[in-house]
Design a protein around this motif. Sequence first.
Motif, mmCIF file in Angstrom:
data_model
loop_
_atom_site.group_PDB
_atom_site.id
_atom_site.type_symbol
_atom_site.label_atom_id
_atom_site.label_comp_id
_atom_site.label_asym_id
_atom_site.label_seq_id
_atom_site.Cartn_x
_atom_site.Cartn_y
_atom_site.Cartn_z
ATOM 1 N N VAL A 92 64.881 38.732 63.314
ATOM 2 C CA VAL A 92 63.424 38.884 63.234
ATOM 3 C C VAL A 92 63.001 39.048 61.773
ATOM 4 O O VAL A 92 62.036 38.414 61.316
ATOM 5 C CB VAL A 92 62.946 40.080 64.085
ATOM 6 C CG1 VAL A 92 61.473 40.370 63.842
ATOM 7 C CG2 VAL A 92 63.209 39.824 65.558
ATOM 8 N N LEU A 93 63.728 39.872 61.042
ATOM 9 C CA LEU A 93 63.415 40.053 59.622
ATOM 10 C C LEU A 93 63.576 38.746 58.854
ATOM 11 O O LEU A 93 62.736 38.416 58.003
ATOM 12 C CB LEU A 93 64.315 41.139 59.018
ATOM 13 C CG LEU A 93 64.042 42.553 59.485
ATOM 14 C CD1 LEU A 93 65.151 43.487 59.016
ATOM 15 C CD2 LEU A 93 62.689 43.044 58.996
ATOM 16 N N ARG A 96 60.718 36.453 59.226
ATOM 17 C CA ARG A 96 59.519 36.900 58.510
ATOM 18 C C ARG A 96 59.541 36.571 57.029
ATOM 19 O O ARG A 96 58.509 36.649 56.364
ATOM 20 C CB ARG A 96 59.360 38.415 58.661
ATOM 21 C CG ARG A 96 59.012 38.831 60.052
ATOM 22 C CD ARG A 96 58.888 40.322 60.131
ATOM 23 N NE ARG A 96 58.565 40.753 61.485
ATOM 24 C CZ ARG A 96 58.429 42.008 61.842
ATOM 25 N NH1 ARG A 96 58.569 42.978 60.949
ATOM 26 N NH2 ARG A 96 58.138 42.315 63.083
ATOM 27 N N THR A 97 60.682 36.210 56.490
ATOM 28 C CA THR A 97 60.775 35.959 55.048
ATOM 29 C C THR A 97 60.092 34.668 54.630
ATOM 30 O O THR A 97 59.908 34.425 53.446
ATOM 31 C CB THR A 97 62.242 35.925 54.566
ATOM 32 O OG1 THR A 97 62.914 34.838 55.205
ATOM 33 C CG2 THR A 97 62.940 37.241 54.842
ATOM 34 N N GLN A 99 57.021 33.916 55.106
ATOM 35 C CA GLN A 99 55.599 34.116 54.833
ATOM 36 C C GLN A 99 55.397 35.481 54.187
ATOM 37 O O GLN A 99 56.281 36.327 54.221
ATOM 38 C CB GLN A 99 54.781 33.988 56.119
ATOM 39 C CG GLN A 99 55.187 34.916 57.233
ATOM 40 C CD GLN A 99 54.426 34.632 58.516
ATOM 41 O OE1 GLN A 99 53.255 34.298 58.479
ATOM 42 N NE2 GLN A 99 55.085 34.777 59.641
ATOM 43 N N GLY A 101 54.077 39.268 53.664
ATOM 44 C CA GLY A 101 53.958 40.389 54.586
ATOM 45 C C GLY A 101 52.579 40.500 55.200
ATOM 46 O O GLY A 101 52.435 40.803 56.387
ATOM 47 N N GLU A 104 52.229 37.681 57.773
ATOM 48 C CA GLU A 104 53.064 37.967 58.932
ATOM 49 C C GLU A 104 52.414 39.023 59.815
ATOM 50 O O GLU A 104 52.334 38.881 61.029
ATOM 51 C CB GLU A 104 54.460 38.429 58.488
ATOM 52 C CG GLU A 104 55.452 38.593 59.626
ATOM 53 C CD GLU A 104 55.317 39.879 60.373
ATOM 54 O OE1 GLU A 104 55.536 39.877 61.598
ATOM 55 O OE2 GLU A 104 54.964 40.907 59.763
ATOM 56 N N LYS A 105 51.911 40.089 59.208
ATOM 57 C CA LYS A 105 51.298 41.164 59.976
ATOM 58 C C LYS A 105 50.047 40.653 60.707
ATOM 59 O O LYS A 105 49.821 40.973 61.864
ATOM 60 C CB LYS A 105 50.941 42.333 59.068
ATOM 61 C CG LYS A 105 50.449 43.539 59.824
ATOM 62 C CD LYS A 105 50.564 44.799 58.990
ATOM 63 C CE LYS A 105 50.066 46.010 59.692
ATOM 64 N NZ LYS A 105 50.835 46.417 60.847
ATOM 65 N N SER A 107 49.527 37.740 61.819
ATOM 66 C CA SER A 107 49.889 36.773 62.883
ATOM 67 C C SER A 107 50.471 37.435 64.127
ATOM 68 O O SER A 107 50.630 36.785 65.142
ATOM 69 C CB SER A 107 50.887 35.751 62.340
ATOM 70 O OG SER A 107 52.162 36.357 62.170
ATOM 71 N N ARG A 108 50.784 38.717 64.056
ATOM 72 C CA ARG A 108 51.398 39.400 65.203
ATOM 73 C C ARG A 108 50.417 39.501 66.363
ATOM 74 O O ARG A 108 49.225 39.726 66.179
ATOM 75 C CB ARG A 108 51.832 40.813 64.819
ATOM 76 C CG ARG A 108 52.973 40.848 63.875
ATOM 77 C CD ARG A 108 53.409 42.284 63.667
ATOM 78 N NE ARG A 108 54.205 42.394 62.453
ATOM 79 C CZ ARG A 108 54.585 43.545 61.947
ATOM 80 N NH1 ARG A 108 54.258 44.681 62.521
ATOM 81 N NH2 ARG A 108 55.314 43.582 60.856
#
Length: 111
Positions: A92-93, A96-97, A99, A101, A104-105, A107-108
């Motif tokens: 998962v991490l 996320r790399t 895009q 932070g 990414e946040k 888009s959740r």
Amino acid sequence: MTAAMGKFTVHDLEQRVRARAQASPEESYTRKLLDRGVAQCAKKLGEEAIETALAAVGEDRDRLMAEAADLIYHLLVVLAARGITLGEVEAVLAARTNQSGLDEKASRKYS
């Protein structure tokens, strides 16, 4: 860096948690935690998170490191209780790399 720091990893701790989960509750704190169920494991994780946050702002470096170690251990216990491996969390991490932070946040589906 000491020899212990160079050789022991979070993956080693995960393996130890999973091994201790197979022991009897009389021999293993980890087994006792798991026997209490996910909710109790999560409660203990929350307590450790609070202690870590408090140590970050009000304690010395050694205390913060000790609390962080407790927090990581209890996170691994919760993950084991839910059948999730550290490798899955790392995936998962890694995803996320690609895009920032903030992107990414945003888009959740949950926050």
